[in-house]
Structure formats: structure tokens, C-alpha cells
Design an enzyme around this catalytic site. Structure first.
Site, PDB file in Angstrom:
ATOM      1  CD  GLU A  60      -1.821  -2.516   1.542  1.00 46.27           C
ATOM      2  OE1 GLU A  60      -2.436  -3.225   1.230  1.00 46.27           O
ATOM      3  OE2 GLU A  60      -0.456  -2.551   1.733  1.00 46.27           O
ATOM      4  CG  HIS A 129      -8.889  -7.072   9.216  1.00 43.58           C
ATOM      5  ND1 HIS A 129      -7.809  -7.457  10.151  1.00 43.58           N
ATOM      6  CD2 HIS A 129      -7.919  -6.988   7.983  1.00 43.58           C
ATOM      7  CE1 HIS A 129      -6.699  -7.884   9.473  1.00 43.58           C
ATOM      8  NE2 HIS A 129      -6.729  -7.733   8.149  1.00 43.58           N
TER       9      HIS A 129
END
Length: 326
Positions: A60, A129
Site C-alpha cells: 500500500e 480489520h
């Protein structure tokens, strides 16, 4: 009008803007060959080719840096994060590069980027998450933060975001991708920074955004059975916030509850509560109430998940508290 899924509305927005402007391109993990982790980009590789729909490594920080450099040189990237929890790894490029570039370059370099992907809680994904990042990114000057709650808003806001000269954090939800809703036929855009009054009421204003609005609508229906008419405002954008729409509603209802998915400290609800006591104090007949996620890392257990998030019972209780009812 036509009925589409949330993911289809996003796809239409991206595809229309890519046809309109050859400088727009999509990049991210599995957006091309796999058609997107949530099938948002399904079919786009076939139409636009591998130069404009680009699969990236699981890195990322790296591909977000590529997007920042591309935007400084005239391109308009759309960066898809499989989840905003993974974008923590790219926070340096979003916060220290994209958000600050215009100011640090003395106005020479804009960063027209849309960072988008799944935000907040989904299934049993546990604490790392399941985080809602609205207030996290709204805290940073130099970026705009958008969080749509339905397919029509998603398409109109995403098209506006792609055309904007600022870096945009566009927060979706894994739980919304299959939601269906009507969207207008043809070209339409929704301006960034304009809230929407989703339902009219006279007794209490509920301010909210994102997928948690579903719980608000359920609570409003239950309250209506008791003769309590709730006005529901969907902020749609949490940086900038459309304070004027909220204040005008408070002038009518004199009471406010703010419902959001994220943690209570330094939250969007905190900011709205401050603004109302500063600019609408004389219109308030009760303190502003907040309903947020519990101030803990998000649980894995389904019963604890339900208890941690804003739910119908907690929203009803907060509304009645502003009306001094049991």
C-alpha cells in the site's frame, strides 16, 4: 431512474469519468484480473486495458506513493484499498504527501487523487480489520472526506471526487456493496460538502453518515409509532461538514442526537456537538446526545459486535433522553 447495487453505482461513476478523461486511471490490489475484491471494478479491465486498470503488489505504501507522483504530473489516479485498515500502511503518503503537497509547493502542485475502499466493520473480522476512519482522516487539513450511504449518493459523490483538485478519502463499506437503490439515468454529480435531509421531522434531529444510517432509519420508524417525528440528516461529507444544514434543522427541532460508527473520543460527533453549543446554543432545549461505537477495540464475538455498535435501542434511548422521556 434505475435500480443498481452500490458496487455498480461506483463502477458506473469510475467508468464514466474514465471515458470522459483519459488521465483518470484505477489502481489497487486485484482491481484488474480479479475484477476487484468486491467486484466493484468488474469488466473495467476489458474496457480500459491494463494501462488504466492496474493490479498492484500488496504494498500500500508503494502504490500510494506512485499515485501521488502521478497526480503531481497531470494524471488523476483512483486508488482502491481492499480495506481502509490496510491503508494505515499508506498513511505517510496520504497524510504527509498528498494532503500537504499543495501548501508545501506554494500552490504549484495539486494532488487530484481519490483514495477509496471498504471502511468500518463488516463480518467477524476482529479488531484490526474493523475500524471506521472518518474522524481519523477528517482531522487532517488538505484532504476531503466523503462517506456515502446509498448507491445514488455514491455515484454522484464519486464523480465529483474524481473531478476535484484535492485528494479525497472516499469511505465505503463492505456491508453496503450489495445494497440496492435507485439512481438517476444519465449524467449527474452531487457537490462535495453538502448534507442531505433524508427525512423530515419536527421533534429531534439525528445527524449521521455512512452505513450506520440504516440503524437510524429503523429507530426513526419505531419512534414514529410513539408519535416522535425524527429529522434525519446524512452528512455525506465529513470534511468539509455542512454545518448550516444541521443548524437550520436544530432551529426547528431544538434537539440533536449524533450517531456514528467510530469511537467517541475526538470523533465527528464531538465536533458537531461543539459547533452546536457554539453556534446554535440558544435553540437547544437539551444537551446534544451521541451514540457511537464502544470505546474499545472491536470484538470478534457476534453478540459483542452487536452491543459495541450503535443500535436501534441505543438510538431510541438517546432520542428520548433529549426529550426528557423515559
Amino acid at each position: 431512474m434505475k435500480t443498481v447495487q452500490f458496487r455498480e453505482a461506483l463502477r458506473e461513476a469510475m467508468s464514466e469519468e474514465m471515458r470522459r478523461d483519459e488521465n483518470v486511471f484505477l489502481m489497487g490490489e486485484e482491481v484488474a484480473e480479479y475484477n476487484g475484491a468486491y467486484k466493484v471494478s468488474q469488466g473495467m479491465l476489458d474496457e480500459f486495458g491494463a494501462r488504466r486498470v492496474i493490479d498492484t503488489p500488496i504494498a500500500e505504501l508503494g502504490f500510494t506513493g506512485i499515485a501521488v507522483g502521478a497526480s503531481m504530473n497531470g494524471l488523476r489516479p483512483i486508488v482502491e484499498f481492499m480495506t481502509w485498515n490496510f491503508a494505515i500502511l499508506a498513511a505517510d503518503q496520504i497524510i504527509n504527501s498528498a494532503a500537504k503537497m499543495l501548501q508545501m509547493s506554494g500552490g504549484q502542485y495539486h494532488c487530484p487523487i481519490v483514495f477509496r475502499g471498504g471502511n468500518g466493520t463488516a463480518g467477524q473480522l476482529a479488531a484490526t480489520h474493523s475500524q471506521a476512519f472518518e474522524s481519523f482522516y477528517a482531522h487532517v487539513p488538505g484532504i476531503k472526506v466523503v462517506t456515502p450511504s446509498n448507491p445514488a449518493d455514491a455515484k454522484g459523490l464519486l464523480k465529483s471526487a474524481i473531478r476535484d483538485e484535492s485528494p479525497i478519502v472516499f469511505l465505503e463499506s463492505e456491508k453496503m456493496y450489495g445494497d440496492k437503490g435507485e439512481i438517476p439515468e444519465g449524467e449527474y454529480l452531487i457537490p462535495i460538502g453538502v448534507a442531505d435531509v433524508k427525512s423530515k421531522g419536527k421533534d429531534v434531529t439525528i445527524v449521521t453518515f455512512g452505513k450506520i444510517i440504516k440503524e437510524v432509519f429503523k429507530a426513526a420508524e419505531e419512534l414514529k409509532k410513539e408519535g416522535i417525528l425524527v429529522e434525519v440528516i446524512d452528512l455525506r461529507t465529513v470534511r468539509p461538514i455542512d454545518y448550516d444544514t444541521v443548524v437550520e434543522s436544530i432551529k426547528k427541532t431544538n434537539r440533536c442526537v449524533v450517531v456514528e460508527e467510530s469511537w467517541p473520543l475526538a470523533s465527528i460527533s464531538s465536533e458537531i456537538a461543539y459547533h452546536l453549543q457554539r453556534y446554535a446554543f440558544d435553540y437547544l432545549d437539551a444537551p446534544v446526545m451521541r451514540v457511537t461505537q464502544s470505546d474499545t477495540p472491536f470484538p470478534f464475538s457476534p453478540p459483542l459486535m452487536e452491543e459495541a455498535l450503535p443500535n436501534v435501542n441505543r438510538i431510541i434511548k438517546a432520542v428520548k433522553a433529549t426529550m426528557y422521556k423515559n
